[in-house]
Design an enzyme around this catalytic site. Structure first.
Site, PDB file in Angstrom:
ATOM      1  CE  LYS A  35      -4.215  -0.133   2.405  1.00  0.00           C
ATOM      2  NZ  LYS A  35      -5.056   0.072   3.609  1.00  0.00           N
ATOM      3  CD  GLU A 166     -14.671   8.916  10.300  1.00  0.00           C
ATOM      4  OE1 GLU A 166     -14.925   7.791  10.759  1.00  0.00           O
ATOM      5  OE2 GLU A 166     -15.353   9.477   9.417  1.00  0.00           O
ATOM      6  CD  GLU A 170     -17.046   3.921   2.276  1.00  0.00           C
ATOM      7  OE1 GLU A 170     -17.073   3.187   3.261  1.00  0.00           O
ATOM      8  OE2 GLU A 170     -17.011   3.495   1.107  1.00  0.00           O
ATOM      9  CE  LYS A 219     -17.888   7.595  13.429  1.00  0.00           C
ATOM     10  NZ  LYS A 219     -18.224   8.256  12.168  1.00  0.00           N
ATOM     11  N   GLY A 272     -26.332   0.038   4.371  1.00  0.00           N
ATOM     12  CA  GLY A 272     -25.163  -0.864   4.358  1.00  0.00           C
ATOM     13  C   GLY A 272     -23.948  -0.020   4.701  1.00  0.00           C
ATOM     14  CB  CYS A 275     -19.927   3.579   9.280  1.00  0.00           C
ATOM     15  SG  CYS A 275     -18.316   4.007   8.626  1.00  0.00           S
ATOM     16  CE  LYS A 335     -21.818   6.692   0.518  1.00  0.00           C
ATOM     17  NZ  LYS A 335     -21.855   7.872   1.379  1.00  0.00           N
TER      18      LYS A 335
HETATM   19  C1  UDX Z   1     -21.904   7.084   7.423  1.00  0.00           C
HETATM   20  C2  UDX Z   1     -22.163   8.406   8.131  1.00  0.00           C
HETATM   21  O1  UDX Z   1     -23.017   9.211   7.322  1.00  0.00           O
HETATM   22  C3  UDX Z   1     -20.839   9.137   8.337  1.00  0.00           C
HETATM   23  O2  UDX Z   1     -21.073  10.330   9.047  1.00  0.00           O
HETATM   24  C4  UDX Z   1     -19.910   8.220   9.139  1.00  0.00           C
HETATM   25  O3  UDX Z   1     -18.648   8.839   9.346  1.00  0.00           O
HETATM   26  C5  UDX Z   1     -19.695   6.922   8.390  1.00  0.00           C
HETATM   27  O4  UDX Z   1     -20.958   6.280   8.145  1.00  0.00           O
HETATM   28  P1  UDX Z   1     -21.445   6.223   4.998  1.00  0.00           P
HETATM   29  O5  UDX Z   1     -21.638   4.876   5.628  1.00  0.00           O
HETATM   30  O6  UDX Z   1     -20.264   6.455   4.131  1.00  0.00           O
HETATM   31  O7  UDX Z   1     -21.390   7.376   6.160  1.00  0.00           O
HETATM   32  O8  UDX Z   1     -22.709   6.471   4.074  1.00  0.00           O
HETATM   33  P2  UDX Z   1     -24.092   7.240   4.224  1.00  0.00           P
HETATM   34  O9  UDX Z   1     -24.161   8.210   3.121  1.00  0.00           O
HETATM   35  O10 UDX Z   1     -24.271   7.730   5.601  1.00  0.00           O
HETATM   36  O11 UDX Z   1     -25.161   6.070   3.945  1.00  0.00           O
HETATM   37  C6  UDX Z   1     -25.121   4.930   4.774  1.00  0.00           C
HETATM   38  C7  UDX Z   1     -26.188   3.962   4.275  1.00  0.00           C
HETATM   39  O12 UDX Z   1     -27.499   4.491   4.553  1.00  0.00           O
HETATM   40  C8  UDX Z   1     -26.148   3.673   2.775  1.00  0.00           C
HETATM   41  O13 UDX Z   1     -26.345   2.281   2.568  1.00  0.00           O
HETATM   42  C9  UDX Z   1     -27.338   4.439   2.221  1.00  0.00           C
HETATM   43  O14 UDX Z   1     -27.907   3.785   1.091  1.00  0.00           O
HETATM   44  C10 UDX Z   1     -28.314   4.373   3.389  1.00  0.00           C
HETATM   45  N1  UDX Z   1     -29.263   5.482   3.395  1.00  0.00           N
HETATM   46  C11 UDX Z   1     -28.799   6.742   3.586  1.00  0.00           C
HETATM   47  C12 UDX Z   1     -30.626   5.230   3.244  1.00  0.00           C
HETATM   48  O15 UDX Z   1     -31.030   4.074   3.062  1.00  0.00           O
HETATM   49  N2  UDX Z   1     -31.507   6.257   3.293  1.00  0.00           N
HETATM   50  C13 UDX Z   1     -31.081   7.539   3.477  1.00  0.00           C
HETATM   51  O16 UDX Z   1     -31.913   8.434   3.493  1.00  0.00           O
HETATM   52  C14 UDX Z   1     -29.685   7.788   3.617  1.00  0.00           C
END
Ligand code: UDX
Length: 444
Positions: A35, A166, A170, A219, A272, A275, A335
């Site tokens: 990496k 943080e 993503e 967090k 999904g 996180c 997503k």
């Molecule tokens: C999340 C948090 O938003 C972020 O603050 C944290 O640091 C990491 O986890 P992330 O997992 O990258 O970020 O994606 P996010 O955009 O939050 O979406 C998470 C999941 O929720 C995705 O599968 C998305 O499809 C789903 N989602 C999101 C929904 O089903 N409905 C929504 O309205 C929003």
């Protein structure tokens, strides 16, 4: 400021590149030699919009840089990011060391903190002057105390420990770093507080200065609340389906209340990503370990699982038996704007369809290579039309913009029967029915 980042995954790499962009001297450290070698050549281990350019702008190789970018660098003091596998070398000159290593779930759901312990040990043993050690990885509350105890046993010099979680999404990580809703720092000394306030000074955002435990809890509580909000709207969507209500109207109607807010009210096949599922389970385990329980979060998980089962039922309603049926799937990533398939709903949905004997054809704009190591016996197509060709139905599992622009007349001709099952409500129900599709979606 001279800073060191340990761990070059999503969190570490974004943090390092963004702090370099803000004019700091950054060293990124990772135990993975390959990496590090790749990063030295400007090759990224992850896909994140804008990261390639930002990395190029902040490292030495000007190979694929425009003259403008090069000249821009010559103006301000330029400190190219350094990459190394050695914690000793990488932290020598740094005053702040960010721990950004993985904290994956153990089978119990509890976070595995062995990497955090390992790097803390190495930091302590290689310190020859004051360091501020900052945990940025998502860690259970009271991890900071553990880090401090270990440092006290091993370090020969003064140090401080802090928490700085943080909130990067993503696909939006760089934007979220540079334009956060808030910065959270958990500190135990004025010195630690002043160092972090100075480091974050260029970023205009509210700063929550608190103790380490509160910062750690913020967090887990944030992610758990966001997941709860998604499961709430999904549960309401199931009621909409039974009562003829429209979840998009309901979401709009509740979201206009500023205490609820319109974001994260998109009903779909569930959340999904690495996180939410991980942090929900970790938070529940934390609650159990301190003798309370957080049953609400169990129900949040249950609803999330239920959404995938309900989606399968919609396919069965449309196709009757699934054995030997050909099912086209558009979208595999958890997503849009990412290749990441960790805990993606597509995995469970496709595996269940295969167990029922269905043949699966898939396409995703970014996640195809990642999928090949996860999904077996599926036909990998190179575009959405190839997926539709000859399929008994077409399922939308990720709301990529590319799918919203599909030529639906062409799709209809290619499908064996005009059935579309939309797990992310990307199409208009009225439009689809007008075009003669048998169209199912979520909560409407
Ligand atoms: C999340 C948090 O938003 C972020 O603050 C944290 O640091 C990491 O986890 P992330 O997992 O990258 O970020 O994606 P996010 O955009 O939050 O979406 C998470 C999941 O929720 C995705 O599968 C998305 O499809 C789903 N989602 C999101 C929904 O089903 N409905 C929504 O309205 C929003």
């Amino acid at each position: 400021m001279k800073i060191a980042i340990i761990g070059t995954g999503h969190v570490g790499l974004i943090t390092g590149v963004c702090f370099a962009e803000l004019g700091n001297e950054v060293t990124c450290i990772d135990a993975d030699e390959v990496k590090i070698q790749n990063l030295k050549k400007g090759l990224l281990p992850i896909y994140e919009p804008g990261l390639q350019e930002l990395l190029a702008k902040n490292t030495v190789n000007t190979g694929h840089m425009s003259q403008g970018l090069i000249s821009l660098r010559l103006k301000s003091p330029f400190y190219p990011i350094k990459f190394t596998t050695s914690i000793k070398d990488g932290t020598k000159d740094a005053i702040v060391i960010f721990i950004c290593v993985g904290t994956p779930p153990k089978s119990s759901g509890e976070a595995d903190l062995s990497a955090v312990e390992n790097v803390t040990m190495q930091i302590a043993e290689s310190m020859s002057d004051y360091k501020l050690v900052v945990e940025k990885s998502t860690v259970p509350v009271r991890t900071g105390i553990r880090i401090k105890q270990l440092m006290e046993q091993r370090a020969k010099t003064k140090f401080d420990v802090a928490s700085n979680p943080e909130f990067l999404r993503e696909g939006n990580a760089i934007y979220d770093f540079m334009h956060p809703d808030r910065i959270v720092i958990g500190v135990e000394s004025e010195r630690a507080k002043n160092i972090l306030l100075e480091l974050y000074q260029p970023i205009k955002a509210p700063i929550v200065v608190t103790d380490i435990e509160s910062a750690e809890l913020i967090k887990h509580a944030s992610n758990s609340f966001l997941a709860t909000k998604i499961s709430f709207i999904n549960a309401v969507a199931l009621i909409c389906e039974k009562t003829g209500a429209n979840i998009e109207q309901v979401a709009q109607g509740i979201g206009l209340d500023h205490r609820i807010g319109k974001d994260f009210l998109n009903a779909g096949i569930g959340f999904g990503g690495f996180c939410f599922p991980k942090d929900l389970r970790a938070f529940r385990r934390i609650a159990e370990k301190i003798g309370t329980d957080f049953n609400l979060l169990k129900e949040v998980e249950n609803i999330n699982e239920e959404m995938k089962k309900r989606f399968i039922s919609k396919i069965e309603d449309s196709l009757w038996n699934l054995k030997d049926k050909v099912i086209g799937v558009l979208g595999l990533a958890f997503k849009p704007d990412t290749e990441d398939m960790r805990y993606a709903p597509s995995i469970d949905i496709i595996k269940t369809l295969q167990e029922e004997g269905a043949k699966i054809k898939v396409y995703d704009p970014q996640a195809m290579n990642v999928a090949k190591s996860i999904l077996k016996d599926v036909e990998y197509c190179s575009n959405p039309y190839q997926v539709a060709e000859g399929s008994d139905c077409l399922c939308i599992l990720t709301e990529w913009d590319e799918f919203k622009e599909l030529d639906l007349i062409k799709i209809k001709k290619l499908l064996k029967s005009p059935i579309i099952i939309d797990g992310r409500n990307i199409f208009s129900k009225q439009e689809m029915q007008k075009m003669g599709f048998k169209y199912k979606s979520i909560g409407r």
